[in-house]
Design a protein around this motif. Structure first.
Motif, PDB file in Angstrom:
ATOM      1  N   MET A   1      34.257 -15.063 -13.094  1.00 36.41           N
ATOM      2  CA  MET A   1      35.228 -13.977 -12.979  1.00 36.41           C
ATOM      3  C   MET A   1      36.267 -14.412 -11.952  1.00 36.41           C
ATOM      4  SD  MET A   1      32.660 -10.669 -13.073  1.00 36.41           S
ATOM      5  CE  MET A   1      34.009  -9.484 -13.222  1.00 36.41           C
ATOM      6  N   ALA A   2      37.367 -14.980 -12.434  1.00 40.20           N
ATOM      7  CA  ALA A   2      38.288 -15.705 -11.567  1.00 40.20           C
ATOM      8  C   ALA A   2      39.322 -14.827 -10.891  1.00 40.20           C
ATOM      9  CB  ALA A   2      39.005 -16.794 -12.373  1.00 40.20           C
TER      10      ALA A   2
ATOM     11  N   HIS B   1      46.939   2.271  -7.596  1.00 34.77           N
ATOM     12  CA  HIS B   1      45.820   2.563  -8.497  1.00 34.77           C
ATOM     13  C   HIS B   1      44.489   2.064  -7.931  1.00 34.77           C
ATOM     14  CE1 HIS B   1      48.521   3.849 -11.762  1.00 34.77           C
ATOM     15  NE2 HIS B   1      49.330   2.925 -11.272  1.00 34.77           N
ATOM     16  N   GLN B   2      44.501   1.558  -6.700  1.00 30.93           N
ATOM     17  CA  GLN B   2      43.260   1.143  -6.049  1.00 30.93           C
ATOM     18  C   GLN B   2      42.577   2.352  -5.416  1.00 30.93           C
ATOM     19  OE1 GLN B   2      44.351  -2.028  -3.333  1.00 30.93           O
ATOM     20  NE2 GLN B   2      45.326  -3.230  -4.950  1.00 30.93           N
ATOM     21  N   GLY B   3      41.283   2.213  -5.149  1.00 28.28           N
ATOM     22  CA  GLY B   3      40.533   3.287  -4.512  1.00 28.28           C
ATOM     23  C   GLY B   3      40.220   4.450  -5.422  1.00 28.28           C
ATOM     24  N   GLN B   4      40.358   4.280  -6.733  1.00 31.16           N
ATOM     25  CA  GLN B   4      40.072   5.338  -7.699  1.00 31.16           C
ATOM     26  C   GLN B   4      38.848   5.028  -8.564  1.00 31.16           C
ATOM     27  OE1 GLN B   4      43.591   6.600  -9.917  1.00 31.16           O
ATOM     28  NE2 GLN B   4      44.937   5.843  -8.296  1.00 31.16           N
ATOM     29  N   GLY B   5      38.113   3.974  -8.230  1.00 26.43           N
ATOM     30  CA  GLY B   5      36.914   3.627  -8.974  1.00 26.43           C
ATOM     31  C   GLY B   5      37.160   2.873 -10.265  1.00 26.43           C
ATOM     32  N   LEU B   6      38.389   2.389 -10.489  1.00 28.62           N
ATOM     33  CA  LEU B   6      38.692   1.685 -11.738  1.00 28.62           C
ATOM     34  C   LEU B   6      37.876   0.401 -11.859  1.00 28.62           C
ATOM     35  CD1 LEU B   6      42.579   2.056 -12.020  1.00 28.62           C
ATOM     36  CD2 LEU B   6      40.835   3.210 -13.374  1.00 28.62           C
ATOM     37  N   TYR B   7      37.772  -0.356 -10.773  1.00 29.06           N
ATOM     38  CA  TYR B   7      37.025  -1.616 -10.816  1.00 29.06           C
ATOM     39  C   TYR B   7      35.553  -1.350 -11.124  1.00 29.06           C
ATOM     40  CZ  TYR B   7      35.523  -6.320  -9.503  1.00 29.06           C
ATOM     41  OH  TYR B   7      35.000  -7.588  -9.516  1.00 29.06           O
ATOM     42  N   THR B   8      34.996  -0.318 -10.494  1.00 25.30           N
ATOM     43  CA  THR B   8      33.594   0.023 -10.723  1.00 25.30           C
ATOM     44  C   THR B   8      33.353   0.395 -12.182  1.00 25.30           C
ATOM     45  OG1 THR B   8      33.345   0.796  -8.438  1.00 25.30           O
ATOM     46  CG2 THR B   8      31.736   1.599 -10.038  1.00 25.30           C
ATOM     47  N   ARG B   9      34.297   1.111 -12.784  1.00 23.26           N
ATOM     48  CA  ARG B   9      34.128   1.537 -14.174  1.00 23.26           C
ATOM     49  C   ARG B   9      34.405   0.409 -15.163  1.00 23.26           C
ATOM     50  NH1 ARG B   9      36.870   5.978 -11.937  1.00 23.26           N
ATOM     51  NH2 ARG B   9      38.791   5.655 -13.137  1.00 23.26           N
ATOM     52  N   LEU B  10      35.277  -0.529 -14.795  1.00 29.88           N
ATOM     53  CA  LEU B  10      35.575  -1.658 -15.668  1.00 29.88           C
ATOM     54  C   LEU B  10      34.441  -2.675 -15.703  1.00 29.88           C
ATOM     55  CD1 LEU B  10      37.629  -3.298 -17.402  1.00 29.88           C
ATOM     56  CD2 LEU B  10      38.536  -4.219 -15.236  1.00 29.88           C
ATOM     57  N   LEU B  11      33.776  -2.856 -14.564  1.00 31.18           N
ATOM     58  CA  LEU B  11      32.810  -3.939 -14.389  1.00 31.18           C
ATOM     59  C   LEU B  11      31.714  -3.962 -15.456  1.00 31.18           C
ATOM     60  CD1 LEU B  11      32.159  -6.315 -12.588  1.00 31.18           C
ATOM     61  CD2 LEU B  11      30.993  -4.773 -11.013  1.00 31.18           C
TER      62      LEU B  11
ATOM     63  N   LYS C   1      30.269  -4.891  -6.754  1.00 34.06           N
ATOM     64  CA  LYS C   1      29.635  -6.075  -7.327  1.00 34.06           C
ATOM     65  C   LYS C   1      28.134  -6.111  -6.974  1.00 34.06           C
ATOM     66  CE  LYS C   1      32.436  -8.787  -9.726  1.00 34.06           C
ATOM     67  NZ  LYS C   1      33.093  -9.961  -9.217  1.00 34.06           N
ATOM     68  N   LEU C   2      27.781  -5.884  -5.718  1.00 31.04           N
ATOM     69  CA  LEU C   2      26.377  -5.882  -5.331  1.00 31.04           C
ATOM     70  C   LEU C   2      25.636  -4.719  -5.993  1.00 31.04           C
ATOM     71  CD1 LEU C   2      26.644  -6.765  -1.526  1.00 31.04           C
ATOM     72  CD2 LEU C   2      26.052  -8.290  -3.410  1.00 31.04           C
ATOM     73  N   HIS C   3      26.303  -3.581  -6.098  1.00 35.14           N
ATOM     74  CA  HIS C   3      25.688  -2.418  -6.743  1.00 35.14           C
ATOM     75  C   HIS C   3      25.407  -2.706  -8.211  1.00 35.14           C
ATOM     76  CE1 HIS C   3      25.398   1.823  -8.193  1.00 35.14           C
ATOM     77  NE2 HIS C   3      24.747   1.938  -7.055  1.00 35.14           N
ATOM     78  N   ALA C   4      26.214  -3.556  -8.831  1.00 35.40           N
ATOM     79  CA  ALA C   4      26.023  -3.919 -10.236  1.00 35.40           C
ATOM     80  C   ALA C   4      24.949  -4.988 -10.424  1.00 35.40           C
ATOM     81  CB  ALA C   4      27.335  -4.399 -10.840  1.00 35.40           C
TER      82      ALA C   4
END
Length: 382
Positions: free
Chosen positions: A78-79, A87-97, A127-130
């Motif tokens: 994952m480069a 748009h940061q701090g809205q959980g987008l990365y967590t939901r995309l992962l 990432k660690l949570h995933a």
């Protein structure tokens, strides 16, 4: 298309579209980072190989991306992930992962790897949570990076626990590591230890749990009775009594109680003139997974900072995400790795000093020096 909620979505894009998105948006996303500027390359880049690219959109507006590529026959890397600051701090990365990980698993990969600035908790925590594990640190042109690996193979994941010293080698993981399989432990009887009457007044932790300040002597007595029931990690046997004197300095200790009985403990001591060290925290097996550690952290941290120590240090097995995640959420930062008698450990630091926290971000390359941080580093001010 992947629905990310709140009017956001992600969809596959071509490699050329990903590169165009980087050209258009990367200064807005990464412009505050500190990155070493190399001169023009004199060599051609190696062939990229198979890659996966997603654009992230708010409505029809491109607001970010994710790019990954095959590193070898087992590993996808994952480069690059970027989201515009608004748009940061809205959980987008967590939901995309999870969608990205499902795609990599469907493509037949065993391992997923990534690198992130060592103080970028906004990415490290999800990432660690995933299920990613911390695997190393490296200094490169972008600063200090934490290397993460997720195993999509359960046996290899267990082998990662064995390598860190967090668990004993058993079954198929032991066979593949070429180690003797340690017999599974029988369920241990946990002695019922009433909360000592000498314990101080309790602080409510919720869920029927309370935190009680105790003397070092009471802590040592309880620890001696319950230690075997609290730990299953693999530590080096020194096979002899220590010859040196124990560390000097203040020692603070707490007992965690539930229903009038000891459920766990925490002990800390002075590390140096500026640093307190969280030496030992444990919960008996029946009390894990209930959020107790997360709820006791702010009380212990406030007490240690209140003693005049601006920094708090702690060490944890690299694969012990149950502790690393709440620590990073509480504001600790990954500062190093060490191999000691307990295994491979991550070194974490929490700073109560805002300027020093900003300095840690500068040292990792997450941000550029400015203001008071630049002044204390002896750098010219704008």
């Amino acid at each position: 298309m992947i629905d990310l909620g709140g009017g956001h979505h992600a969809r596959p894009i071509t490699l050329a579209e990903y590169r165009a998105a980087c050209t258009a948006l990367e200064d807005q996303i990464f412009g505050g980072n500190s990155l070493y500027a190399f001169g023009p390359p004199v060599r051609s880049a190696p062939p990229l190989g198979e890659s996966w690219n997603w654009g992230v959109y708010c409505g029809d507006q491109l607001i970010g991306w994710h790019h990954a590529h095959a590193r070898d026959e087992r590993t996808v890397y994952m480069a690059d992930t970027g989201l515009l600051p608004a748009h940061q701090g809205q959980g987008l990365y967590t939901r995309l992962l999870p969608h990205l990980l499902s795609a990599f698993q469907a493509a037949g990969f065993t391992l997923v790897q990534s690198h992130h600035r060592a103080t970028n908790n906004a990415v490290l925590v999800p990432k660690l949570h995933a299920g990613f594990f911390l695997q190393g640190l490296n200094a490169y042109e972008g600063g200090l990076n934490a290397a993460l690996t997720l195993s999509l193979d359960d046996t290899y994941r267990e082998a990662m626990h064995v390598r860190s010293g967090f668990r004993a080698a058993r079954g198929e993981a032991a066979r593949r590591l070429g180690l003797p399989s340690v017999p599974a432990e029988a369920a241990r009887a946990v002695p019922a230890r009433p909360l000592p009457p000498e314990a101080g007044p309790g602080t409510d932790l919720g869920g029927g749990y309370t935190l009680h300040r105790v003397s070092p002597e009471i802590y040592q007595e309880v620890y001696g009775q319950l230690e075997a029931a609290a730990y299953s990690t693999v530590s080096f046997d020194w096979a002899g009594a220590p010859e040196g004197a124990p560390p000097r300095g203040p020692l603070w200790a707490w007992l965690i109680a539930h229903g009038g009985h000891v459920a766990g403990w925490q002990s800390s001591r002075a590390w140096d003139a500026r640093t307190a060290y969280m030496v030992n925290t444990a919960l008996l097996p029946a009390h894990r997974g209930r959020g107790v550690y997360r709820r006791l952290l702010p009380h212990v941290m406030a007490a240690l900072h209140g003693e005049g120590y601006p920094l708090i240090r702690s060490h944890h097995h690299l694969t012990n995400n149950a502790v690393l995640v709440p620590k990073l959420r509480a504001g600790f930062r990954i500062q190093g790795l060490q191999a000691d008698d307990h295994g491979l450990l991550a070194v974490l630091i929490h700073s109560a000093d805002e300027v020093y926290r900003a300095y840690m971000d500068v040292r990792s390359g997450l941000s550029q020096p400015s203001g008071e941080v630049a002044r204390r580093l002896g750098l010219p001010l704008d």
